[in-house]
Design a protein around this motif. Structure first.
Motif, mmCIF file in Angstrom:
data_model
loop_
_atom_site.group_PDB
_atom_site.id
_atom_site.type_symbol
_atom_site.label_atom_id
_atom_site.label_comp_id
_atom_site.label_asym_id
_atom_site.label_seq_id
_atom_site.Cartn_x
_atom_site.Cartn_y
_atom_site.Cartn_z
ATOM 1 N N GLY A 106 0.808 -1.206 0.000
ATOM 2 C CA GLY A 106 0.000 0.000 0.000
ATOM 3 C C GLY A 106 0.842 1.258 0.000
ATOM 4 O O GLY A 106 2.062 1.231 -0.187
ATOM 5 N N ASP A 107 0.166 2.376 0.226
ATOM 6 C CA ASP A 107 0.796 3.689 0.332
ATOM 7 C C ASP A 107 0.950 3.987 1.819
ATOM 8 O O ASP A 107 -0.030 4.281 2.504
ATOM 9 C CB ASP A 107 -0.077 4.744 -0.359
ATOM 10 N N PHE A 108 2.187 3.907 2.319
ATOM 11 C CA PHE A 108 2.441 4.098 3.740
ATOM 12 C C PHE A 108 2.836 5.539 4.069
ATOM 13 O O PHE A 108 3.125 5.852 5.221
ATOM 14 C CB PHE A 108 3.515 3.113 4.213
ATOM 15 N N ASN A 109 2.854 6.397 3.064
ATOM 16 C CA ASN A 109 3.187 7.815 3.251
ATOM 17 C C ASN A 109 4.394 8.006 4.165
ATOM 18 O O ASN A 109 4.402 8.849 5.060
ATOM 19 C CB ASN A 109 1.959 8.582 3.759
ATOM 20 N N SER A 110 5.420 7.194 3.918
ATOM 21 C CA SER A 110 6.678 7.254 4.650
ATOM 22 C C SER A 110 7.787 6.850 3.687
ATOM 23 O O SER A 110 7.568 6.009 2.810
ATOM 24 C CB SER A 110 6.669 6.312 5.854
ATOM 25 N N VAL A 111 8.961 7.428 3.859
ATOM 26 C CA VAL A 111 10.046 7.177 2.920
ATOM 27 C C VAL A 111 10.982 6.092 3.446
ATOM 28 O O VAL A 111 11.014 5.820 4.651
ATOM 29 C CB VAL A 111 10.841 8.477 2.627
ATOM 30 N N PRO A 112 11.761 5.459 2.567
ATOM 31 C CA PRO A 112 12.724 4.438 3.002
ATOM 32 C C PRO A 112 13.699 5.007 4.034
ATOM 33 O O PRO A 112 14.163 6.138 3.904
ATOM 34 C CB PRO A 112 13.451 4.067 1.703
ATOM 35 N N GLY A 113 13.991 4.210 5.056
ATOM 36 C CA GLY A 113 14.922 4.650 6.095
ATOM 37 C C GLY A 113 14.281 5.466 7.206
ATOM 38 O O GLY A 113 14.927 5.728 8.227
ATOM 39 N N SER A 114 13.033 5.862 7.042
ATOM 40 C CA SER A 114 12.342 6.620 8.088
ATOM 41 C C SER A 114 12.056 5.704 9.278
ATOM 42 O O SER A 114 12.069 4.475 9.141
ATOM 43 C CB SER A 114 11.035 7.201 7.554
ATOM 44 N N PRO A 115 11.776 6.274 10.465
ATOM 45 C CA PRO A 115 11.451 5.425 11.612
ATOM 46 C C PRO A 115 10.282 4.476 11.348
ATOM 47 O O PRO A 115 10.327 3.309 11.759
ATOM 48 C CB PRO A 115 11.119 6.438 12.709
ATOM 49 N N LEU A 116 9.236 4.930 10.659
ATOM 50 C CA LEU A 116 8.097 4.047 10.389
ATOM 51 C C LEU A 116 8.506 2.905 9.470
ATOM 52 O O LEU A 116 8.168 1.740 9.703
ATOM 53 C CB LEU A 116 6.934 4.837 9.796
ATOM 54 N N TYR A 117 9.257 3.222 8.423
ATOM 55 C CA TYR A 117 9.733 2.191 7.494
ATOM 56 C C TYR A 117 10.635 1.198 8.228
ATOM 57 O O TYR A 117 10.496 -0.029 8.075
ATOM 58 C CB TYR A 117 10.495 2.847 6.343
ATOM 59 N N SER A 118 11.553 1.717 9.033
ATOM 60 C CA SER A 118 12.480 0.839 9.754
ATOM 61 C C SER A 118 11.734 -0.066 10.723
ATOM 62 O O SER A 118 12.118 -1.224 10.920
ATOM 63 C CB SER A 118 13.518 1.683 10.510
#
Length: 300
Positions: A106-118
């Motif tokens: 989906g669209d997680f509205n977070s970029v790679p390496g961000s805390p949410l992605y990590s």
């Protein structure tokens, strides 16, 4: 469909010739009883079973969501993600305690390496002192931003810091007149409340990303959306990868049965590529996002 008056939502399509639908589990991120959760965004979790002769074929859990966009509301994004993970955990758990293979996209509205992605990739996040606008990595500046509260969401959401549903049922006692009533919380339940003050989030899925987010030859970032405001990756396909020769981690609560092997993926483009066709959308692409596509082999 999204809650409120929005005409869009999330869809998961599957071939009836290939899969049987075992369960459909909508996730609504709007909660009237939780002031934090006042946004009309949703997720969807399916449990599918391959139509093959083998009676022992595992089910597969497929989840899809579109998290809140607002770059400065990382508290809402993380709470929405925790709600989705809790539903996936509930749906994907099998009778023997193991997890069936999982695809979460989906669209997680977070970029790679961000805390949410990590957090998705690593299964843990200590958010103590983290600025609310730094969670998704969409904005670099954190001036004047609040720090994430501990805990992020209130206890009445019913989701633990391990991103699973909490079962808090008080024992029933019978009054002399025959009415059933609930006893007062005992000391153990008070301790549960204290434990919630931890700033450590966890989940127990072992998720990999289909995409590496950088072109292998040049290291230039891939992008999944490109318009006047930004050209970044915010869309993902995460999956529970089969583990080969990896020792069981101490303390792991669940084991993966079967597994998904990534066979192929559709290449993404760079920001420079997309600006040569005037960004997105354009006359050939009606969306401001690119499609992500992956091919897996399900190990039986």
């Amino acid at each position: 469909m999204r809650t409120g008056r929005k005409p869009d939502g999330c869809a998961i399509c599957f071939k009836h010739s290939k899969f049987s639908l075992l369960s459909v589990n909508p996730v609504e991120f709007y909660r009237r009883d939780v002031p934090l959760l006042d946004r009309d965004t949703v997720g969807l979790v399916l449990l599918l079973k391959p139509k093959i002769p083998s009676a022992a074929s595992p089910a597969i859990c497929v989840a899809h969501t579109h998290l809140l966009y607002n770059p400065r509301r990382g508290d809402i994004k993380l709470t929405q993600l925790a709600m989705l993970l809790a539903e996936i955990s509930s749906v994907a758990h099998q009778k023997d305690g193991s997890l069936c293979p999982i695809v979460m996209c989906g669209d997680f509205n977070s970029v790679p390496g961000s805390p949410l992605y990590s957090f998705i990739k690593e299964g843990k996040l200590n958010y103590e002192g983290l600025a609310i606008g730094k969670v998704s990595g969409q904005e670099q500046s954190s001036r004047g931003q609040r720090i994430l509260p501990i805990p992020i969401w209130p206890p009445n959401l019913g989701i633990s810091q391990n991103c699973v549903y909490e079962v808090q049922q008080l024992p029933k006692v019978e009054k002399p007149d025959g009415d059933l009533t609930q006893t007062e919380p005992d000391k153990t339940e008070v301790l549960v409340t204290v434990e919630k003050l931890s700033s450590n989030l966890q989940h127990h899925f072992s998720l990999s990303s289909v995409y590496s987010h950088y072109l292998p030859d040049t290291g230039i970032p891939e992008v999944t959306t490109c318009h006047s405001r930004s050209a970044i990756t915010v869309d993902y396909i995460f999956y529970s990868a089969e583990k080969e020769g990896v020792a069981e981690q101490p303390g792991a609560e669940v084991t993966l049965v079967g597994g998904l092997k990534l066979l192929a993926r559709l290449s993404l483009l760079t920001e420079e590529d997309l600006w040569t066709v005037n960004g997105l959308p354009n006359e050939n692409n009606s969306s401001d996002h690119l499609p992500l596509l992956a091919k897996f082999r399900l190990e039986l």
